[in-house]
Scaffold this motif. Structure first.
Motif, PDB file in Angstrom:
ATOM      1  N   THR A 199       0.177   4.156  -9.163  1.00  0.00           N
ATOM      2  CA  THR A 199      -0.325   2.890  -9.707  1.00  0.00           C
ATOM      3  C   THR A 199       0.846   1.933  -9.860  1.00  0.00           C
ATOM      4  O   THR A 199       1.920   2.328 -10.316  1.00  0.00           O
ATOM      5  CB  THR A 199      -0.986   3.087 -11.084  1.00  0.00           C
ATOM      6  OG1 THR A 199      -2.026   4.062 -10.991  1.00  0.00           O
ATOM      7  CG2 THR A 199      -1.577   1.782 -11.597  1.00  0.00           C
TER       8      THR A 199
ATOM      9  N   SER B 172      -4.101   0.844  -7.841  1.00  0.00           N
ATOM     10  CA  SER B 172      -3.928   2.294  -7.922  1.00  0.00           C
ATOM     11  C   SER B 172      -4.503   2.981  -6.691  1.00  0.00           C
ATOM     12  O   SER B 172      -5.404   2.470  -6.022  1.00  0.00           O
ATOM     13  CB  SER B 172      -4.600   2.844  -9.186  1.00  0.00           C
ATOM     14  OG  SER B 172      -5.978   2.505  -9.216  1.00  0.00           O
ATOM     15  N   ALA B 173      -3.916   4.143  -6.376  1.00  0.00           N
ATOM     16  CA  ALA B 173      -4.413   4.973  -5.285  1.00  0.00           C
ATOM     17  C   ALA B 173      -5.484   5.912  -5.842  1.00  0.00           C
ATOM     18  O   ALA B 173      -5.271   6.563  -6.868  1.00  0.00           O
ATOM     19  CB  ALA B 173      -3.265   5.765  -4.674  1.00  0.00           C
TER      20      ALA B 173
ATOM     21  N   VAL C  11      -5.539  -4.109  -0.257  1.00  0.00           N
ATOM     22  CA  VAL C  11      -4.253  -3.970  -0.928  1.00  0.00           C
ATOM     23  C   VAL C  11      -3.172  -4.717  -0.165  1.00  0.00           C
ATOM     24  O   VAL C  11      -2.348  -5.431  -0.759  1.00  0.00           O
ATOM     25  CB  VAL C  11      -3.884  -2.478  -1.078  1.00  0.00           C
ATOM     26  CG1 VAL C  11      -2.468  -2.332  -1.649  1.00  0.00           C
ATOM     27  CG2 VAL C  11      -4.886  -1.779  -1.980  1.00  0.00           C
TER      28      VAL C  11
ATOM     29  N   ARG D 157      -7.496  -0.269   2.034  1.00  0.00           N
ATOM     30  CA  ARG D 157      -6.063  -0.477   2.262  1.00  0.00           C
ATOM     31  C   ARG D 157      -5.793  -1.914   2.710  1.00  0.00           C
ATOM     32  O   ARG D 157      -4.793  -2.516   2.330  1.00  0.00           O
ATOM     33  CB  ARG D 157      -5.544   0.514   3.303  1.00  0.00           C
ATOM     34  CG  ARG D 157      -4.013   0.539   3.419  1.00  0.00           C
ATOM     35  CD  ARG D 157      -3.551   1.593   4.415  1.00  0.00           C
ATOM     36  NE  ARG D 157      -2.101   1.638   4.475  1.00  0.00           N
ATOM     37  CZ  ARG D 157      -1.323   2.405   3.709  1.00  0.00           C
ATOM     38  NH1 ARG D 157      -1.894   3.182   2.796  1.00  0.00           N
ATOM     39  NH2 ARG D 157      -0.002   2.405   3.850  1.00  0.00           N
TER      40      ARG D 157
ATOM     41  N   TYR E  67      -8.503   2.976  -2.678  1.00  0.00           N
ATOM     42  CA  TYR E  67      -7.676   2.274  -3.662  1.00  0.00           C
ATOM     43  C   TYR E  67      -8.575   1.567  -4.675  1.00  0.00           C
ATOM     44  O   TYR E  67      -9.791   1.433  -4.471  1.00  0.00           O
ATOM     45  CB  TYR E  67      -6.777   1.236  -2.977  1.00  0.00           C
ATOM     46  CG  TYR E  67      -5.804   1.829  -1.987  1.00  0.00           C
ATOM     47  CD1 TYR E  67      -4.546   2.238  -2.381  1.00  0.00           C
ATOM     48  CD2 TYR E  67      -6.163   1.979  -0.644  1.00  0.00           C
ATOM     49  CE1 TYR E  67      -3.657   2.802  -1.470  1.00  0.00           C
ATOM     50  CE2 TYR E  67      -5.291   2.534   0.271  1.00  0.00           C
ATOM     51  CZ  TYR E  67      -4.034   2.944  -0.147  1.00  0.00           C
ATOM     52  OH  TYR E  67      -3.160   3.501   0.746  1.00  0.00           O
TER      53      TYR E  67
ATOM     54  N   ALA F   6       0.822  -1.213   0.000  1.00  0.00           N
ATOM     55  CA  ALA F   6       0.000   0.000   0.000  1.00  0.00           C
ATOM     56  C   ALA F   6       0.849   1.253   0.000  1.00  0.00           C
ATOM     57  O   ALA F   6       0.536   2.241  -0.692  1.00  0.00           O
ATOM     58  CB  ALA F   6      -0.946  -0.017   1.199  1.00  0.00           C
TER      59      ALA F   6
ATOM     60  N   VAL G 107       2.068   1.860  -3.407  1.00  0.00           N
ATOM     61  CA  VAL G 107       0.999   2.406  -4.250  1.00  0.00           C
ATOM     62  C   VAL G 107       0.802   3.884  -3.938  1.00  0.00           C
ATOM     63  O   VAL G 107       0.620   4.711  -4.851  1.00  0.00           O
ATOM     64  CB  VAL G 107      -0.309   1.619  -4.056  1.00  0.00           C
ATOM     65  CG1 VAL G 107      -1.441   2.249  -4.849  1.00  0.00           C
ATOM     66  CG2 VAL G 107      -0.122   0.164  -4.472  1.00  0.00           C
ATOM     67  N   ASP G 108       0.843   4.249  -2.643  1.00  0.00           N
ATOM     68  CA  ASP G 108       0.697   5.652  -2.258  1.00  0.00           C
ATOM     69  C   ASP G 108       1.747   6.510  -2.956  1.00  0.00           C
ATOM     70  O   ASP G 108       1.466   7.617  -3.425  1.00  0.00           O
ATOM     71  CB  ASP G 108       0.841   5.815  -0.744  1.00  0.00           C
ATOM     72  CG  ASP G 108      -0.313   5.204   0.029  1.00  0.00           C
ATOM     73  OD1 ASP G 108      -1.399   5.029  -0.568  1.00  0.00           O
ATOM     74  OD2 ASP G 108      -0.123   4.903   1.220  1.00  0.00           O
TER      75      ASP G 108
END
Length: 396
Positions: free
Chosen positions: A175, A193-194, A211, A208, A199, A167, A170-171
């Motif tokens: 993506t 993706s964020a 993810v 989250r 997400y 996560a 991703v942040d």
């Protein structure tokens, strides 16, 4: 005096065991594939195909009529192609190793790799690219799975090579693509993706925790950058990266690489977020000289394969369009094939064009490329050069 003899016997036993294991594995693979995919054909047709080394699905797919079988690489022979690259084929079977081998020379043609998932964490590798700034990755957002903020920290004492959680990556990146180091056919590939409100995994809203669950459920996966496709592949279908499968061979006489076949793969709602044929995608032949596309073919329904001059869902034109900068793309792929030629003379490159000027990334190189996506258009061994290649490597 006995030692050399014992060594010879040992090598003979190892070779015999390896051949037996190979035969068993190949037979089980063939039977499993036939049981998994058979488009409602009669038992008589299925048996006719199987006796000749073809899956029954190949009858409508290749439009086999019994008179030109020798022009096609059979499905059994395709399994035999797995031995062409031998143990060096592991370069392509393991996507992390592929980065190790290709990265020093061809990093510009590979999506950035952020790390591999190990024990629920994303861990750096020697070829990993940074994801934003350290602050981007260190700061956990609300709802982080884990006991404290250190769970997302970069290079924690517990693991100095850790980048963070999936996560947090991703942040920082926006993506990412999570894919297995091994495997094929688009299985277990996820685009994460964020979003402003959380997400998304493969386009579906996710928390989250969802993810982070990818890390626990998909250990030994690799995290790479999501690469935006160029205008041409996007125009074919916008909801999946649409790659060109380019099959290269090293001519056993000249030792020069050449393109044996190429197809433009195109996603559908069934295959999304990938374009894989086995997931429901379609594929058009690419003329090797001009880059012009044929009609696209889809998996057969009963005794007829699908043929599409336009995309079956979006109506986008396929037949008659030309891949932009085709000659430049081929030239660069042949250079990569030459780079690996002494190790792996047989490769199916999945190429994603990122603009119309010849830029592209290689999503992966396939050790024994699938013939089902190629031979509906072009029988592989109708080309004498391809025939010599397979004969040289003991496939025919």
């Amino acid at each position: 005096m006995l030692y050399p003899w014992i060594r010879r016997v040992g090598r003979w036993a190892d070779d015999a065991r390896e051949r037996a294991n190979w035969r068993l594995w190949a037979s089980m693979f063939f039977v499993n594939r036939e049981l998994k995919h058979h488009p409602g054909l009669s038992l008589r047709t299925r048996l006719w195909a199987l006796r000749r080394g073809f899956f029954s699905e190949s009858v409508p797919l290749f439009e086999l009529d019994g008179g030109d079988l020798d022009r096609y690489l059979s499905n059994w022979e395709r399994i035999e192609t797995r031995k062409i690259n031998g143990k060096a084929g592991y370069v392509h079977r393991n996507k992390a190793l592929f980065y190790y081998v290709m990265g020093p020379e061809w990093a510009a043609h590979l999506p950035d790799c952020y790390g591999v998932v190990r024990d629920g964490r994303v861990v750096r590798t020697p070829y990993s690219e940074p994801i934003g700034s350290d602050a981007d990755v260190e700061a956990p957002s609300s709802g982080t799975v884990g006991s404290d903020a250190d769970h997302d920290a970069v290079g924690s004492d517990a693991d100095p090579d850790a980048v963070g959680s999936v996560a947090s990556c991703v942040d920082a990146a926006g993506t990412v693509v999570v894919r297995p180091q091994g495997g094929s056919g688009g299985e277990d590939v996820h685009i994460v993706s964020a979003e402003s409100d959380g997400y998304a995994i493969d386009g579906a809203s996710a928390s989250r925790a969802d993810v982070e669950r990818l890390a626990t459920e998909h250990d030994a996966h690799i995290l790479t950058a999501f690469v935006e496709q160029g205008p041409f592949p996007r125009s074919l279908y916008p909801d999946s990266p649409n790659t060109i499968r380019i099959v290269t061979m090293i001519d056993p006489e000249t030792r020069e690489p050449y393109v044996a076949a190429a197809v433009q793969r195109i996603g559908t709602s069934a295959s999304s977020p990938v374009d894989n044929w086995s997931k429901g995608g379609i594929a058009a032949n690419v003329d090797l000289e001009t880059g012009e596309l044929s009609a696209a073919v889809s998996y057969p329904d009963g005794d007829r394969r699908g043929e599409h001059d336009v995309h079956p869902e979006t109506g986008a034109k396929i037949r008659g369009r030309t891949v932009p900068s085709w000659a430049a793309t081929v030239e660069e792929v042949l250079a990569m094939a030459d780079y690996l030629g002494s190790l792996t003379p047989y490769v199916g490159w999945d190429v994603l064009q990122t603009d119309d000027d010849g830029s592209f990334v290689v999503i992966e190189g396939n050790n024994w490329p699938d013939i089902d996506v190629i031979q509906p258009h072009v029988p592989l061994v109708a080309d004498e050069r391809n025939r010599r290649f397979f004969e040289h490597h003991g496939v025919r």
